[in-house]
Design a protein around this motif. Sequence first.
Motif: not given
Length: 447
Positions: A54-61, A177-187, A192-196
């Motif tokens: 949760e903290n990582i998600v908060h920080e990256e958001q 959001h896409l960029v922030s999510y990539l960073r979130t998962y990598e941390r 996590a691969i973005p897929m259509r």
Amino acid sequence: MRLSRYFLPVLKETPAEAQIVSHRYMLRAGMIKQQSAGIYSWLPLGFKVLRKIENIVHEEQQRAGHIPLLMPTLQPADLWRESGRYDDYGEEMLRIRDRHDRDMLYGPTNEEMITDIFRSHVSSYKDLPLTLYHIQWKFRDEIRPRFGVMRGREFYMKDGYNFDLTKEDALHAYNRHLVSYLRTYERMGLQAIPMRADSGPIGGDDTHEFLVLAETGESEVFYDSAVTDIRLGAREIDYDSHEECRAVMEEFTSLYARTDETHDEATFNAIPEERRRSARGIEVGQIFYFGTKYSEPMGAMVQGTDGQKVPVHMGSHGIGVSRLLGAIIEASHDDKGIIWPEGVTPFHVGIVNLRQGDDETDAACEQLYTALTAAGLEPLYDDTNERAGGKFATMDLIGLPWRITVGPRGLKNGVVELTSRRTGESEEMSPEAAVARVQEIYAPHMG
Ligand code: ATP
Ligand code: MG
């Protein structure tokens, strides 16, 4: 934390009801307890990891400029009647009636409520762009809750909502959001691969799901293997720059990567055969652009630059915070237990005392404990009277990435042993060197 004072109810037996490894290990490691189908208590160890995620998600958001708030779990049905989703949502919505006979529901998501907040307080384009988010419990009365926290009925989700004057700005919010999510998962040590994907009941035009590849995943996915080579890494992205966010978006989504809902056989077959992959994946997040789908019926309007009132362009963006624990374990474990990535581990390092009650080893462990704590780290010291084999088994099961073993033989030579959970490799060094090494390992993960 001293294990003798902690609450870590590990199980020796493998629980029969758990079909997949993450569920088994979460039960065995005393992280969760099922209270009813798809509803769990988070025991201390599980709760600790949940908070880290949760903290990582908060920080990256917040790094991306998104603003946290908190909406309630219970919502009035009337808001959902305005959007038309009260009838559309179906059996997954848990409907509740209060003592005054008012229809309520336990929120499965918050588009209606956030739109209501927006329309009550924002009326000018000057207040845009705006992205509000919260991390809150959701309820979906899943027909088949299973796999522990992966498909719960009550689950913890980050959901964020962007409000923009134009479609172009809203698409920037999507890319951001896409960029922030990539960073979130990598941390979190995850790819996590973005897929259509397909938009489902949220509705809308553009949407990507983020998938962690795992045999136990519920989604069928098709992709060009070259997508797995792309990482955001330590790159600094200017979240205000449309160009920079779009460039990352294009880099991560131009290769073929789709869920079965949007899979196109002909396009897929055009990929060189040796790069064509079909696999299973766990959905850990999804981003949507849906334009004026909610703002129009609910009257979320702002005055534009020309003074005319126009409905705002919106999108919603979710991360499965509680599901992520399962996904991380599916991606990182061995036959002895969990292997936490450094970014989310419940404790940074385990201390195993091989001869509890021996003055010298006890004193050395205490010193290590004090030094690690003073360095801002959280050690878990197994100070119980369990035999060495049992202590190692527990440490391996709960998956702390590093362990320091302290025994009388090593201490005679002035050394302890530092062991990597991932590789199993051990190195002897002085206690001071071990503390310094652990500090160095975690430096990139400390706020
Ligand atoms: P699914 O297709 O897995 O049912 P969804 O697409 O309906 O999920 P979203 O509305 O996109 O879910 O919710 C955002 C995120 O919340 C998902 O990407 C997923 O990680 C998580 N999530 C959704 N449903 C559950 C659930 N029942 N238990 C745990 N996490 C969930
Ligand atoms: Mg989804």
